[in-house]
Design a protein around this motif. Sequence first.
Motif, short mmCIF file in Angstrom:
data_model
loop_
_atom_site.label_atom_id
_atom_site.label_comp_id
_atom_site.label_asym_id
_atom_site.label_seq_id
_atom_site.Cartn_x
_atom_site.Cartn_y
_atom_site.Cartn_z
N TRP A 14 43.88 16.06 54.25
CA TRP A 14 43.87 17.17 54.99
C TRP A 14 44.89 17.35 55.80
CZ3 TRP A 14 38.30 18.89 57.25
CH2 TRP A 14 38.39 20.22 57.50
N THR A 15 45.62 18.53 55.88
CA THR A 15 46.84 18.88 56.49
C THR A 15 46.42 20.16 57.56
OG1 THR A 15 48.49 18.11 55.01
CG2 THR A 15 49.26 19.69 56.73
N ILE A 16 46.75 19.91 58.48
CA ILE A 16 46.42 21.26 59.47
C ILE A 16 47.73 21.54 60.18
CG2 ILE A 16 44.99 21.89 61.49
CD1 ILE A 16 43.16 19.61 60.84
N PHE A 17 48.18 22.78 59.85
CA PHE A 17 49.33 23.40 60.74
C PHE A 17 48.94 24.93 61.13
CE2 PHE A 17 49.70 23.83 56.41
CZ PHE A 17 50.03 25.23 55.97
N GLY A 18 49.92 25.31 62.14
CA GLY A 18 49.45 26.61 62.27
C GLY A 18 48.74 26.80 63.81
N THR A 19 47.83 27.37 63.91
CA THR A 19 46.85 27.73 65.21
C THR A 19 45.45 26.70 64.85
OG1 THR A 19 47.98 29.61 65.57
CG2 THR A 19 45.98 29.13 66.64
N ALA A 20 45.41 25.69 65.70
CA ALA A 20 44.16 25.17 65.58
C ALA A 20 44.03 24.13 66.75
CB ALA A 20 43.96 23.95 64.25
N VAL A 21 42.64 24.02 67.13
CA VAL A 21 42.39 23.46 68.53
C VAL A 21 42.08 22.04 68.29
CG1 VAL A 21 40.93 23.45 70.45
CG2 VAL A 21 41.41 25.41 69.40
N ASN A 22 41.06 21.60 67.73
CA ASN A 22 40.76 20.16 67.43
C ASN A 22 40.80 19.79 65.89
OD1 ASN A 22 40.11 19.68 70.07
ND2 ASN A 22 38.39 20.88 69.69
N GLY A 23 41.03 18.48 65.59
CA GLY A 23 41.07 18.27 64.27
C GLY A 23 39.89 17.72 63.91
N ILE A 24 39.05 16.66 64.08
CA ILE A 24 37.78 16.27 63.78
C ILE A 24 37.06 15.75 65.16
CG2 ILE A 24 36.49 14.62 62.61
CD1 ILE A 24 38.72 13.91 60.87
N VAL A 25 35.71 16.53 65.14
CA VAL A 25 34.81 16.18 66.28
C VAL A 25 33.58 15.67 65.83
CG1 VAL A 25 33.65 17.25 68.67
CG2 VAL A 25 35.86 17.89 68.01
N MET A 26 33.32 14.40 66.23
CA MET A 26 31.94 13.67 65.60
C MET A 26 30.94 13.47 66.71
SD MET A 26 33.54 10.75 63.12
CE MET A 26 35.31 10.59 64.10
N THR A 27 29.69 13.95 66.59
CA THR A 27 28.70 13.98 67.44
C THR A 27 27.42 13.40 66.77
OG1 THR A 27 27.97 16.23 67.19
CG2 THR A 27 29.40 15.90 69.01
N GLY A 28 26.37 13.13 67.54
CA GLY A 28 25.27 12.58 67.13
C GLY A 28 25.15 11.13 66.58
N THR A 29 24.55 10.71 65.79
CA THR A 29 24.70 9.33 65.18
C THR A 29 24.94 9.47 63.70
OG1 THR A 29 23.00 8.53 66.63
CG2 THR A 29 23.27 7.21 64.86
N LEU A 30 26.20 8.63 63.16
CA LEU A 30 26.74 8.33 61.57
C LEU A 30 25.84 7.23 61.33
CD1 LEU A 30 28.64 10.33 63.08
CD2 LEU A 30 30.17 9.56 61.43
N ASN A 31 25.33 7.10 60.05
CA ASN A 31 24.56 5.77 59.41
C ASN A 31 25.67 4.90 59.35
OD1 ASN A 31 22.06 6.83 59.70
ND2 ASN A 31 22.16 7.58 57.88
N SER A 32 26.88 5.37 58.94
CA SER A 32 27.98 4.34 58.59
C SER A 32 29.32 4.87 59.15
CB SER A 32 27.99 4.11 57.24
OG SER A 32 28.03 5.25 56.37
N GLY A 33 30.19 3.83 59.22
CA GLY A 33 31.32 4.45 59.83
C GLY A 33 32.24 5.35 58.54
#
Length: 260
Positions: A171-190
């Motif tokens: 995944w390539t992000i370029f141009g106008t973006a604030v955050n890449g990945i934001v994880m909240t809550g509980t993930l069962n596995s990494g």
Amino acid sequence: MAYDPINLGTAANDRTGDDWRTGGTKINTMFDELFSASSAAIILSSKADVLANGTLVGDEITLNVANYYYENIDLGTDVIILPGGSLLEGSTATLSIITSASTKPTVTARDGGFAACAIVGTGGARINNTGGGAAIRVQDTNTICAIRRLFTTECGTALEVNDSNFLLDGWTIFGTAVNGIVMTGTLNSGPIISSFNPIGLSGKGIYINGDIASSDLRINDAIINSVAGNGVEIAAGKTIPGMTFSGSSSSTGGNGMKIA
């Protein structure tokens, strides 16, 4: 194929569940079957096509469970809900772009109960949001989402994850973006994050503000660049079994990596 869930064991790190190879094999088998159906996918080349294959409630269009190719779609201020068991893939015939001008995510992959959602790009496939919302959100307990080969040129946060599992490969992000990945809550596995390349973010590259119940967070071959926030940040008090990182993380206005 019959449903074959990953055995997570009785408790975190008790070694009674599937090993990584067995779990990965189950995931690959599941997505191979899902992707093999893409030859019969429904082509979405306009917002009218999206509406014809879904249900509109307020500003949310929930697609029917199916496999879809998307081409150049302007949703206006509406957004797409991708249900479990569905595939949303960029068309190989044209530049594929989905754009929304909403404060909500352009595409939300959801449906609990170990539902499989997949968002795949081919070539120059893009998902954008010009209204400040996220490009993609993955939510609901036990939803599994695979995201591959995407580009984003404008959004608030590229990927929001809440109480869900995901795999990201390219995944390539370029141009106008604030955050890449934001994880909240509980993930069962990494989660496994590979070839993630955000450039010039004004916020955080990867922000972990939730717990991971079992297995390590793995970040492979990443090139993360932020002009203001931290490249990788783990919030205080969060439970993560472990983390492996290969690649680079940098910030001209923050830290390359911060563990609070």
